[in-house]
Design an enzyme around this catalytic site. Structure first.
Site, PDB file in Angstrom:
ATOM      1  N   SER A  94      43.388  33.262  36.489  1.00 25.81           N
ATOM      2  CA  SER A  94      44.148  33.248  37.673  1.00 25.81           C
ATOM      3  C   SER A  94      44.679  32.177  38.212  1.00 25.81           C
ATOM      4  CB  SER A  94      42.898  33.663  38.664  1.00 25.81           C
ATOM      5  OG  SER A  94      41.964  32.973  38.607  1.00 25.81           O
TER       6      SER A  94
ATOM      7  N   ASP B  27      42.008  29.709  48.710  1.00 26.59           N
ATOM      8  CA  ASP B  27      40.757  30.727  48.980  1.00 26.59           C
ATOM      9  C   ASP B  27      39.489  30.071  48.619  1.00 26.59           C
ATOM     10  OD1 ASP B  27      40.766  31.157  46.334  1.00 26.59           O
ATOM     11  OD2 ASP B  27      41.787  33.064  46.347  1.00 26.59           O
TER      12      ASP B  27
ATOM     13  N   HIS C 157      40.747  29.109  44.399  1.00 24.47           N
ATOM     14  CA  HIS C 157      42.055  28.834  44.125  1.00 24.47           C
ATOM     15  C   HIS C 157      42.625  27.584  45.003  1.00 24.47           C
ATOM     16  CE1 HIS C 157      41.158  32.711  42.455  1.00 24.47           C
ATOM     17  NE2 HIS C 157      41.583  32.220  41.351  1.00 24.47           N
TER      18      HIS C 157
END
Length: 379
Positions: A54, A358, A361
């Protein structure tokens, strides 16, 4: 039975000769990488091709309804061009976007599975990365973001690294149809291949699943990760890649979600998570050095991002940050992916003051700084 059991709280103070041999290999890698990454004279970088998780996903999971590891909805992308949520786990661009821009290739690297991908985008690079992916196969099969002893929320992973390679094979065939086999080989040879993975293996799979800890100790699990990373780099070399950069894992014990779940009442960085990460990074660097020597090719290198991000976390004001232990989305304690949405979570107005977007990340600003650090050290 567990193998090679170690005390992970003291991993950085080992004095055994095998550890120090690996440690010096890392130093050797770090002192020689500047020369290794550069192109030969009069040759440019035609494309950047990305694999991983991600951290560098740009939307490959967007249409995979079996996974919750996607973010193609607001407030993700709030600072991206036009405020559009592309599937990047960020408020804006990620590090590889900035790197592509600094190389003068293009402003951002699109997801290969983006339905609006243009043919010319193939020539300058795409990302095959997928949220939830890991070096250990079962990380992608069942990855989790939220754990307190027992899983609270299971997130089925997206596209495994093995499947990312299958997509790359498909990409190569499309390139051959566009520009012919010889030019395709030349583009692949001169392109920069980046592999960024490993965070999910450590936080979600190893420390998140008691069954994995019963089967492996930290030493054997990080060896498994590093060996699989080496195999992946070797596969890329077999495909014709000659500029391969495999990034180490960041200090995952300091991301907000892990502070919340395992950092105690004061939400400190989780030492055992970071120690495991450092041990993995040492083994990864050694494996890549060994692979380079075996292949007689010095363009397979280890790239450190652990120290780059940790420096920002430990000295945030130097970079203009004020908040390092919470994300910008919602409370900043646990919100990531599905939990970070316009209906359930507010967004901080001063995003440039936050290291993390978040709970897992970094923000666009953090990625920009890390891309600059990358260029200063490796290009």
């Amino acid at each position: 039975m567990k193998r090679n059991s170690i005390n992970i709280h003291h991993v950085t103070s080992f004095s055994s000769s095998p550890f120090w041999c690996v440690f010096f290999l890392v130093l050797l890698c770090k002192t020689s990488t500047n020369a290794l990454v550069k192109q030969p004279p009069n040759e440019t970088t035609p494309a950047i091709i990305v694999f991983g998780d991600s951290i560098v996903d740009a939307g490959n999971n967007d249409d995979i309804m079996t996974t919750l590891a996607r973010c193609n909805y607001p407030p993700y992308g709030i600072d991206f061009d036009g405020g559009i949520p592309t599937g990047r786990f960020c408020n804006g661009k990620v590090a590889t976007d900035f790197i592509a821009g600094k190389f003068g290739i293009k402003p951002s690297i699109p997801a290969y599975r983006n339905p609006n991908l243009k043919p010319e985008d193939l020539l300058t690079g795409v990302t095959f990365a997928s949220g939830g992916a890991g070096y250990v196969p079962f990380t992608t099969q069942l990855s989790t973001y939220l754990f307190i002893y027992k899983p609270l929320l299971f997130l089925k992973g997206g596209i495994a690294l093995s499947q990312q390679l299958k997509l790359f094979e498909e990409y190569v065939e499309k390139m051959k149809k566009m520009v012919g086999e010889e030019r395709t080989k030349l583009i692949i040879k001169n392109s920069l291949f980046m592999v960024i993975c490993g965070s999910n293996d450590i936080t979600n799979t190893y420390f998140g699943l008691p069954s994995v800890q019963q089967q492996y100790d930290v030493a054997s699990f990080t060896t498994l990760m590093a060996d699989n990373a080496r195999s992946f780099a070797q596969k890329l070399h077999e495909y014709g890649a000659r500029r391969i950069q495999v990034f180490g894992a960041p200090p995952v014990g300091c991301v907000p979600s892990q502070r919340t779940l395992a950092g105690g009442p004061t939400r400190n960085c989780v030492v055992r998570f970071n120690d495991a990460t450092k041990l993995y990074n040492v083994k990864l660097a050694a494996n890549l050095g060994s692979l380079s020597r075996t292949l007689g090719d010095k363009t397979i290198i280890y790239v450190d991002i652990y120290d780059s991000l940790l420096d920002i976390i430990l000295d945030p004001r130097q970079y203009g940050f004020k908040v390092v232990d919470k994300g910008c989305c919602g409370t900043g304690l646990i919100e990531v992916a599905l939990l970070c949405n316009n209906f359930a979570a507010d967004v901080c107005p001063n995003r440039d003051e936050y290291v993390f977007w978040d709970s897992f990340h970094p923000t666009e600003k953090t990625y920009r700084i890390m891309a600059t650090k990358y260029f200063e050290r490796y290009v």
